[in-house]
Design a protein around this motif. Structure first.
Motif, short mmCIF file in Angstrom:
data_model
loop_
_atom_site.label_atom_id
_atom_site.label_comp_id
_atom_site.label_asym_id
_atom_site.label_seq_id
_atom_site.Cartn_x
_atom_site.Cartn_y
_atom_site.Cartn_z
N LEU A 139 60.86 19.83 98.96
CA LEU A 139 62.25 20.24 99.16
C LEU A 139 62.79 19.79 100.51
O LEU A 139 63.97 19.45 100.63
N ALA A 140 61.94 19.78 101.53
CA ALA A 140 62.39 19.32 102.84
C ALA A 140 62.79 17.85 102.78
O ALA A 140 63.82 17.44 103.34
N VAL A 141 61.96 17.04 102.11
CA VAL A 141 62.27 15.61 101.99
C VAL A 141 63.52 15.39 101.15
O VAL A 141 64.41 14.60 101.52
N LEU A 142 63.64 16.10 100.02
CA LEU A 142 64.80 15.93 99.14
C LEU A 142 66.09 16.37 99.82
O LEU A 142 67.11 15.67 99.76
N SER A 143 66.06 17.53 100.46
CA SER A 143 67.27 18.02 101.11
C SER A 143 67.64 17.16 102.32
O SER A 143 68.81 16.92 102.60
N GLY A 144 66.61 16.65 103.03
CA GLY A 144 66.89 15.76 104.16
C GLY A 144 67.50 14.45 103.69
O GLY A 144 68.45 13.95 104.30
N GLY A 145 66.97 13.88 102.60
CA GLY A 145 67.55 12.65 102.06
C GLY A 145 68.97 12.85 101.56
O GLY A 145 69.84 12.00 101.79
N ALA A 146 69.20 13.98 100.86
CA ALA A 146 70.55 14.26 100.38
C ALA A 146 71.52 14.46 101.55
O ALA A 146 72.69 14.07 101.49
N SER A 147 71.03 15.09 102.62
CA SER A 147 71.87 15.27 103.81
C SER A 147 72.30 13.93 104.40
O SER A 147 73.48 13.73 104.72
N LEU A 148 71.35 13.00 104.52
CA LEU A 148 71.69 11.67 105.04
C LEU A 148 72.69 10.96 104.13
O LEU A 148 73.60 10.27 104.62
N LEU A 149 72.53 11.13 102.82
CA LEU A 149 73.45 10.49 101.88
C LEU A 149 74.87 11.01 102.05
O LEU A 149 75.83 10.24 102.13
N PHE A 150 75.02 12.34 102.13
CA PHE A 150 76.36 12.92 102.27
C PHE A 150 76.96 12.58 103.63
O PHE A 150 78.18 12.38 103.74
N ALA A 160 80.89 9.27 106.66
CA ALA A 160 81.19 8.21 107.60
C ALA A 160 82.07 7.14 106.96
O ALA A 160 83.03 6.65 107.57
N VAL A 161 81.77 6.78 105.71
CA VAL A 161 82.59 5.80 104.99
C VAL A 161 84.00 6.34 104.80
O VAL A 161 85.00 5.62 104.97
N ALA A 162 84.11 7.62 104.43
CA ALA A 162 85.43 8.23 104.25
C ALA A 162 86.21 8.26 105.56
O ALA A 162 87.42 8.06 105.59
N ALA A 163 85.50 8.51 106.67
CA ALA A 163 86.17 8.53 107.98
C ALA A 163 86.72 7.15 108.32
O ALA A 163 87.84 7.01 108.83
N VAL A 164 85.95 6.10 108.04
CA VAL A 164 86.43 4.73 108.29
C VAL A 164 87.66 4.44 107.45
O VAL A 164 88.63 3.85 107.93
N PHE A 165 87.65 4.88 106.19
CA PHE A 165 88.80 4.65 105.32
C PHE A 165 90.04 5.36 105.84
O PHE A 165 91.14 4.80 105.84
N VAL A 166 89.87 6.62 106.28
CA VAL A 166 91.01 7.38 106.81
C VAL A 166 91.58 6.71 108.06
O VAL A 166 92.79 6.59 108.23
N VAL A 167 90.70 6.24 108.96
CA VAL A 167 91.16 5.58 110.19
C VAL A 167 91.89 4.29 109.86
O VAL A 167 92.95 3.99 110.43
N ARG A 168 91.37 3.51 108.92
CA ARG A 168 92.03 2.27 108.53
C ARG A 168 93.39 2.56 107.91
O ARG A 168 94.36 1.83 108.15
N ARG A 215 90.67 12.50 103.05
CA ARG A 215 90.36 13.54 104.02
C ARG A 215 89.57 14.67 103.38
O ARG A 215 88.64 15.22 103.99
N ALA A 216 89.91 15.04 102.14
CA ALA A 216 89.16 16.08 101.44
C ALA A 216 87.73 15.63 101.17
O ALA A 216 86.79 16.40 101.33
N ALA A 217 87.58 14.35 100.77
CA ALA A 217 86.23 13.82 100.55
C ALA A 217 85.43 13.80 101.84
O ALA A 217 84.23 14.10 101.85
N LEU A 218 86.09 13.45 102.93
CA LEU A 218 85.43 13.43 104.24
C LEU A 218 84.93 14.83 104.61
O LEU A 218 83.77 15.01 105.00
N LEU A 219 85.79 15.83 104.47
CA LEU A 219 85.43 17.20 104.84
C LEU A 219 84.31 17.74 103.96
O LEU A 219 83.34 18.33 104.44
N MET A 220 84.43 17.52 102.64
CA MET A 220 83.43 18.04 101.71
C MET A 220 82.07 17.40 101.95
O MET A 220 81.04 18.08 101.98
N SER A 221 82.05 16.07 102.12
CA SER A 221 80.79 15.38 102.34
C SER A 221 80.15 15.81 103.66
O SER A 221 78.93 15.98 103.76
N LEU A 222 80.97 16.01 104.68
CA LEU A 222 80.45 16.43 105.98
C LEU A 222 79.84 17.83 105.90
O LEU A 222 78.74 18.07 106.42
#
Length: 196
Positions: A144-155, A160-168, A36-43
């Motif tokens: 910077l726009a491209v880098l920050s946008g890519g990093a945003s998608l990664l986080f 999303a992966v953390a949310a699936v883990f929490v639900v499971r 849950r902490a990983a989910l919140l931080m990544s979001l």
């Protein structure tokens, strides 16, 4: 005397069992809270980087491009600093008068020293709107726009992966007949008599 020794041994066993149960409870609580902490931080990081890209860097790149056809002039770096953050000033001649203007956010040339020569582009009707000629293609703002946008998608993907883990994890606990919160209350209920 033997009875007293047996009583002391029993007390030590009870204390050790209580400590082990408490440690197990803390470990179980940590295992449940980590996803849950990983989910919140990544979001949060994903949203912040997305906002930086969409609300700051992309508009800055568009502003720099708007000066591509501006008036051309030779300028001097008047004040140096973090040019990427819009903290540099240039001095140049426009319309027969000396103008000192701020370079916009996303500008390069941060390593240049005061007095460095450069070519700038400015709006004919407002010389205060100026940019380095090297940056009118978008400059570092595009990067910077491209880098920050890519990093945003990664986080956001990580969240999303953390949310699936929490639900499971929650559904797995439900299949066992209890929710993670119920399990925590049950562990606390077992630990109380041991601590008394």
């Amino acid at each position: 005397m033997p009875h007293e020794l047996e009583g002391m041994a029993s007390d030590l066993d009870g204390t050790a069992h209580a400590g082990s149960s408490s440690a197990h409870q803390r470990d179980a609580g940590a295992d449940r809270s980590n996803p849950r902490a990983a989910l919140l931080m990544s979001l949060v990081l994903g949203l912040l980087l997305g906002a930086l890209s969409a609300l700051v860097m992309f508009p800055a790149a568009q502003h720099l491009r708007s000066l591509k056809d501006g008036e051309r002039a030779e300028a001097t770096l008047y004040a140096s600093g973090a040019c990427m953050a819009g903290q540099c000033e240039v001095e140049f001649e426009a319309g027969g008068r000396t103008v000192v203007a701020d370079l916009p956010v996303g500008s390069g040339g941060g390593r240049s020293s005061v007095g460095a020569r450069m070519t700038v582009r400015y709006q004919a009707d407002d010389p205060q709107v100026v940019a380095r000629e090297e940056d009118v293609g978008g400059g570092g703002a595009v990067v910077l726009a491209v880098l920050s946008g890519g990093a945003s998608l990664l986080f956001l993907l990580i969240s999303a992966v953390a949310a699936v883990f929490v639900v499971r994890q929650w559904f797995a606990a439900r299949r066992q007949g209890r929710t993670p919160l119920d399990g925590q209350r049950h562990d606390e209920g077992e630990a109380e008599p041991l601590g008394t």
